[in-house]
Motif scaffolding. Structure first.
Motif, PDB file in Angstrom:
ATOM      1  N   ASP A  72       1.799 -29.533  11.879  1.00 36.99           N
ATOM      2  CA  ASP A  72       2.133 -28.114  11.708  1.00 36.99           C
ATOM      3  C   ASP A  72       1.429 -27.256  12.756  1.00 36.99           C
ATOM      4  N   GLY A  73       0.177 -27.574  13.029  1.00 33.83           N
ATOM      5  CA  GLY A  73      -0.557 -26.803  14.026  1.00 33.83           C
ATOM      6  C   GLY A  73       0.032 -26.969  15.414  1.00 33.83           C
ATOM      7  N   ILE A  74       0.475 -28.176  15.734  1.00 31.90           N
ATOM      8  CA  ILE A  74       1.114 -28.436  17.025  1.00 31.90           C
ATOM      9  C   ILE A  74       2.391 -27.615  17.152  1.00 31.90           C
ATOM     10  N   LEU A  75       3.182 -27.568  16.101  1.00 27.47           N
ATOM     11  CA  LEU A  75       4.443 -26.835  16.138  1.00 27.47           C
ATOM     12  C   LEU A  75       4.216 -25.340  16.281  1.00 27.47           C
ATOM     13  N   ARG A  76       3.159 -24.813  15.682  1.00 28.58           N
ATOM     14  CA  ARG A  76       2.850 -23.384  15.836  1.00 28.58           C
ATOM     15  C   ARG A  76       2.493 -23.070  17.285  1.00 28.58           C
ATOM     16  N   ILE A  77       1.684 -23.934  17.881  1.00 28.31           N
ATOM     17  CA  ILE A  77       1.324 -23.746  19.287  1.00 28.31           C
ATOM     18  C   ILE A  77       2.574 -23.810  20.167  1.00 28.31           C
ATOM     19  N   ALA A  78       3.402 -24.806  19.917  1.00 26.56           N
ATOM     20  CA  ALA A  78       4.612 -24.990  20.725  1.00 26.56           C
ATOM     21  C   ALA A  78       5.535 -23.784  20.624  1.00 26.56           C
ATOM     22  N   GLU A  79       5.669 -23.237  19.437  1.00 27.09           N
ATOM     23  CA  GLU A  79       6.535 -22.069  19.253  1.00 27.09           C
ATOM     24  C   GLU A  79       5.960 -20.854  19.970  1.00 27.09           C
ATOM     25  N   THR A  80       4.659 -20.653  19.864  1.00 25.39           N
ATOM     26  CA  THR A  80       4.029 -19.484  20.477  1.00 25.39           C
ATOM     27  C   THR A  80       4.115 -19.537  21.991  1.00 25.39           C
ATOM     28  N   LEU A  81       3.915 -20.708  22.563  1.00 25.60           N
ATOM     29  CA  LEU A  81       3.933 -20.850  24.020  1.00 25.60           C
ATOM     30  C   LEU A  81       5.318 -21.176  24.567  1.00 25.60           C
ATOM     31  N   ARG A  82       6.291 -21.394  23.668  1.00 23.08           N
ATOM     32  CA  ARG A  82       7.657 -21.761  24.065  1.00 23.08           C
ATOM     33  C   ARG A  82       7.656 -23.053  24.889  1.00 23.08           C
ATOM     34  N   LEU A  83       6.977 -24.030  24.358  1.00 20.80           N
ATOM     35  CA  LEU A  83       6.872 -25.315  25.041  1.00 20.80           C
ATOM     36  C   LEU A  83       8.170 -26.098  24.952  1.00 20.80           C
ATOM     37  N   GLU A  84       8.357 -26.966  25.933  1.00 21.52           N
ATOM     38  CA  GLU A  84       9.402 -27.978  25.885  1.00 21.52           C
ATOM     39  C   GLU A  84       8.798 -29.350  25.578  1.00 21.52           C
ATOM     40  N   THR A  85       7.635 -29.600  26.174  1.00 20.62           N
ATOM     41  CA  THR A  85       6.996 -30.911  26.072  1.00 20.62           C
ATOM     42  C   THR A  85       5.522 -30.741  25.741  1.00 20.62           C
ATOM     43  N   VAL A  86       5.053 -31.466  24.756  1.00 17.26           N
ATOM     44  CA  VAL A  86       3.634 -31.497  24.416  1.00 17.26           C
ATOM     45  C   VAL A  86       3.040 -32.751  25.049  1.00 17.26           C
ATOM     46  N   VAL A  87       1.955 -32.562  25.798  1.00 13.98           N
ATOM     47  CA  VAL A  87       1.354 -33.661  26.548  1.00 13.98           C
ATOM     48  C   VAL A  87       0.001 -34.011  25.945  1.00 13.98           C
ATOM     49  N   ILE A  88      -0.171 -35.269  25.559  1.00 14.85           N
ATOM     50  CA  ILE A  88      -1.484 -35.746  25.115  1.00 14.85           C
ATOM     51  C   ILE A  88      -2.232 -36.197  26.368  1.00 14.85           C
ATOM     52  N   PRO A  89      -3.423 -35.599  26.628  1.00 17.86           N
ATOM     53  CA  PRO A  89      -4.027 -35.773  27.945  1.00 17.86           C
ATOM     54  C   PRO A  89      -5.084 -36.853  28.093  1.00 17.86           C
ATOM     55  N   PHE A  90      -5.647 -37.365  27.002  1.00 19.21           N
ATOM     56  CA  PHE A  90      -6.882 -38.132  27.203  1.00 19.21           C
ATOM     57  C   PHE A  90      -7.259 -38.859  25.923  1.00 19.21           C
ATOM     58  N   LEU A  91      -7.921 -39.989  26.099  1.00 22.90           N
ATOM     59  CA  LEU A  91      -8.594 -40.674  24.999  1.00 22.90           C
ATOM     60  C   LEU A  91     -10.070 -40.791  25.341  1.00 22.90           C
ATOM     61  N   GLN A  92     -10.909 -40.389  24.421  1.00 24.38           N
ATOM     62  CA  GLN A  92     -12.348 -40.534  24.635  1.00 24.38           C
ATOM     63  C   GLN A  92     -12.695 -42.024  24.777  1.00 24.38           C
ATOM     64  N   PRO A  93     -13.751 -42.337  25.547  1.00 27.35           N
ATOM     65  CA  PRO A  93     -14.094 -43.747  25.775  1.00 27.35           C
ATOM     66  C   PRO A  93     -14.192 -44.578  24.499  1.00 27.35           C
ATOM     67  N   GLY A  94     -14.770 -44.010  23.454  1.00 28.33           N
ATOM     68  CA  GLY A  94     -14.927 -44.762  22.216  1.00 28.33           C
ATOM     69  C   GLY A  94     -13.627 -45.038  21.487  1.00 28.33           C
ATOM     70  N   ASP A  95     -12.567 -44.309  21.865  1.00 32.48           N
ATOM     71  CA  ASP A  95     -11.271 -44.479  21.217  1.00 32.48           C
ATOM     72  C   ASP A  95     -10.334 -45.404  21.987  1.00 32.48           C
ATOM     73  N   ARG A  96     -10.776 -45.897  23.134  1.00 29.94           N
ATOM     74  CA  ARG A  96      -9.896 -46.704  23.986  1.00 29.94           C
ATOM     75  C   ARG A  96      -9.979 -48.177  23.593  1.00 29.94           C
ATOM     76  N   PRO A  97      -8.866 -48.747  23.197  1.00 30.13           N
ATOM     77  CA  PRO A  97      -8.873 -50.175  22.838  1.00 30.13           C
ATOM     78  C   PRO A  97      -9.211 -51.047  24.045  1.00 30.13           C
ATOM     79  N   GLY A  98      -9.690 -52.238  23.757  1.00 31.66           N
ATOM     80  CA  GLY A  98     -10.020 -53.178  24.817  1.00 31.66           C
ATOM     81  C   GLY A  98      -9.049 -54.326  24.937  1.00 31.66           C
TER      82      GLY A  98
END
Length: 248
Positions: A72-98
């Motif tokens: 829901d929070g993502i959709l609110r941001i997308a509507e406010t900014l009139r986004l077409e594409t939401v980009v996930i930019p990064f994974l913290q080192p501890g979250d990266r699978p090996g």
């Protein structure tokens, strides 16, 4: 192909005030900006500054933690900014699978988000760094598993990070061109101790744009976004990078 130049606002984070910088980008000739996570705290103010400058923000970086907290929070941001594409930019080192199964699980997670965004008229993309190019124990690479999870998972190809990951960006563009919705046009200084973390203004570094640009055009890349992680002069970076993009 006509390029409507964009700029990732992370490049200007050390040069406030943001609204003034956005207005300057418009005056220079930029047509788009790409917001990043820290700017989402004042989403209304950000949207007002972008609109006032006559710019658009078809893409934005939004961290995976926000997705995990609820769409829901993502959709609110997308509507406010009139986004077409939401980009996930990064994974913290501890979250990266090996290993491969770990990256396949991340891919499946992205596929789920992509399906839900698609139903809202939006698309999902992943922005790479160098670690997605590193070989896993079975010889495969994380980026392959993220894109294999679903055709609805698109790619924002950061050509400089592909290069820093030891790969040829042109080959990756040719391989996955139909999945590249946006690209970070970003350059690398041959001198890693240049005072700007080894990055360069677009067209003033070591990347061979004579090969990269035709590959991106052939792929039909929609959004071309200049980025520099640590410019000492944000306006210099914006101006010189724009001149290079216009030459394409």
């Amino acid at each position: 192909m006509t390029i409507a130049p964009g700029l990732q606002l992370y490049s200007l984070r050390e040069f406030p005030p943001l609204a003034a910088r956005i207005a300057e980008l418009s005056e220079l000739g930029y047509r788009k900006v790409e917001p990043y996570g820290a700017l989402m705290e004042d989403i209304s103010g950000l949207a007002e500054a972008i609109t006032a400058a006559g710019l658009s923000s078809p893409t934005a970086h939004i961290g995976i933690d926000r997705f995990r907290a609820g769409l829901d929070g993502i959709l609110r941001i997308a509507e406010t900014l009139r986004l077409e594409t939401v980009v996930i930019p990064f994974l913290q080192p501890g979250d990266r699978p090996g290993d491969t199964p770990g990256w396949m699980r991340i891919g499946a997670e992205l596929a789920g988000y992509a399906t839900r965004l698609k139903s809202a008229g939006l698309s999902l993309a992943w922005h790479n760094h160098d670690f997605e190019m590193a070989q896993l124990p079975d010889g495969s690479r994380p980026m392959e598993h993220l894109l294999a999870a679903s055709d609805d998972v698109l790619w924002e190809c950061d050509v400089a990070w592909v290069t820093r990951g030891g790969e040829d960006p042109t080959e990756w563009i040719r391989r996955y061109g139909e999945r590249i919705v946006a690209t970070h046009v970003k350059d690398i200084d041959p001198d890693p101790d240049n005072g700007e973390d080894g990055w360069a203004d677009v067209g003033h570094g070591m990347l061979d744009w004579r090969l990269i640009v035709p590959a991106l055009k052939q792929a039909g890349t929609k959004h071309w976004i200049a980025e520099h992680d640590k410019p000492s002069d944000g306006l210099r970076f914006a101006r010189r990078s724009l001149a290079t993009m216009r030459s394409w």
